[in-house]
Design a protein around this motif. Structure first.
Motif, short mmCIF file in Angstrom:
data_model
loop_
_atom_site.label_atom_id
_atom_site.label_comp_id
_atom_site.label_asym_id
_atom_site.label_seq_id
_atom_site.Cartn_x
_atom_site.Cartn_y
_atom_site.Cartn_z
N LEU A 137 3.84 8.54 -11.33
CA LEU A 137 5.02 8.59 -10.46
C LEU A 137 6.08 7.59 -10.86
O LEU A 137 7.27 7.92 -10.92
CB LEU A 137 4.62 8.36 -9.00
CG LEU A 137 3.82 9.46 -8.32
CD1 LEU A 137 3.68 9.18 -6.83
CD2 LEU A 137 4.46 10.82 -8.53
N ILE A 138 5.67 6.36 -11.13
CA ILE A 138 6.64 5.33 -11.50
C ILE A 138 7.01 5.45 -12.97
O ILE A 138 8.14 5.18 -13.36
CB ILE A 138 6.08 3.92 -11.21
CG1 ILE A 138 5.68 3.82 -9.73
CG2 ILE A 138 7.12 2.85 -11.55
CD1 ILE A 138 6.78 4.08 -8.75
N GLY A 139 6.06 5.86 -13.81
CA GLY A 139 6.34 5.97 -15.24
C GLY A 139 6.14 4.66 -15.97
O GLY A 139 6.86 4.36 -16.93
N ALA A 140 5.17 3.83 -15.51
CA ALA A 140 4.90 2.55 -16.15
C ALA A 140 3.84 2.71 -17.22
O ALA A 140 2.90 3.49 -17.08
CB ALA A 140 4.45 1.52 -15.11
N GLU A 141 3.99 1.95 -18.30
CA GLU A 141 3.04 1.99 -19.41
C GLU A 141 2.17 0.75 -19.45
O GLU A 141 0.97 0.83 -19.72
CB GLU A 141 3.79 2.14 -20.74
CG GLU A 141 2.88 2.25 -21.94
CD GLU A 141 3.66 2.43 -23.23
OE1 GLU A 141 3.10 2.98 -24.18
OE2 GLU A 141 4.83 2.00 -23.28
N VAL A 142 2.77 -0.42 -19.20
CA VAL A 142 2.05 -1.69 -19.18
C VAL A 142 2.25 -2.33 -17.81
O VAL A 142 3.38 -2.60 -17.41
CB VAL A 142 2.54 -2.64 -20.30
CG1 VAL A 142 1.79 -3.97 -20.24
CG2 VAL A 142 2.40 -2.00 -21.66
#
Length: 275
Positions: A137-142
């Motif tokens: 949903l947020i599109g975070a990788e780290v």
């Protein structure tokens, strides 16, 4: 229901625009043809009028045709202005539709995610679901999820993605960007995400997990997925909603795990006494 009615109204207006545009285009073509016809008549009348300017009938007919041409030109311009206004309105409608559709999809995804969060009381499953929400949903990788140890007063690593445990040791409340966010309960975002450089002591975003005003942990984000260059407006709303739901799910699963351990201990003690 009001959103549904608004969408139906927007669709109806779009259909009306297509009809108006089609009729306007046809009418404009007709006006252009009529304009050319009248101009041709005026040119024909100018020749005899130039030869015999003393003819009142010719002069009167010429003036009448000129007025008619001017009126048709005015009507044509009004229709073109109306078509332009409808085109601009339709463009705004299309943009609004895209935004509303995106927000509806996000809210639907958040509803599903919140349902998943509260569908289990297993602590590890809750942490896994939170990680999936942050990625999808947020599109975070780290990123990392830090939870507050009430006894030590430190934020300790509970779950992470793309981070080694040694890179993020326990953090005291009030110390650094993460510690301050955990102490104040306020979100933190860097001003220029595109210029941000990875720094474990200074994350791209800090989202405290709160139950009312009590902070139980912090979500820290260090890098977004490659296709995502910045946080969208709806992301900030998702952060607020996610923080509340995630905090409640973590708190509930922790209490359940503790009660299960205590119950298991008591049951074992009773079994020893009854043997």
């Amino acid at each position: 229901m009001s959103e549904f009615n608004e969408e139906n109204g927007s669709v109806k207006r779009a259909e009306e625009f297509l009809q108006v545009f089609k009729k306007g285009a046809e009418f404009t073509q007709a006006l252009l043809k009529e304009n050319e016809r009248l101009r041709y008549q005026i040119l024909k009348l100018k020749e005899p009028a130039a030869q015999d300017l003393s003819s009142p009938a010719q002069l009167e007919e010429l003036q009448r045709l000129r007025r008619q041409v001017a009126e048709l030109e005015r009507e044509k311009q009004e229709i073109l202005d109306r078509i332009k206004a409808v085109e601009e309105e339709n463009h705004d409608f299309a943009n609004r539709y895209v935004v509303v559709e995106s927000e509806n999809n996000m809210l639907a995804n958040l509803y599903i995610a919140s349902y998943q969060l509260h569908s289990t009381l297993d602590f590890k499953e809750v942490l896994q679901i939170i990680s999936e929400i942050i990625i999808n949903l947020i599109g975070a990788e780290v990123f990392a999820l830090l939870l507050l140890d009430e006894k030590s007063g430190k934020l300790e690593l509970a779950s992470q993605e793309g981070i080694n445990e040694a890179d993020l040791p326990p953090i005291n409340l009030g110390v650094g960007v993460i510690g301050q966010s955990g102490q104040t309960g306020e979100n933190h975002f860097v001003e220029d995400i595109e210029a941000y450089q990875l720094d474990y002591t200074h994350p791209m975003a800090c989202i405290p997990l709160k139950i009312k005003e009590h902070v139980i942990g912090v979500i820290v984000i260090y890098r977004l997925l490659e296709q995502k260059r910045r946080f969208a407006d709806v992301d900030y709303e998702l952060f607020t909603l996610l923080a509340g739901h995630a905090a409640t799910a973590i708190f509930s699963s922790r209490l359940y795990s503790e009660s299960e351990r205590k119950l298991s201990t008591i049951q074992g003690f009773i079994n020893l006494l009854t043997k």
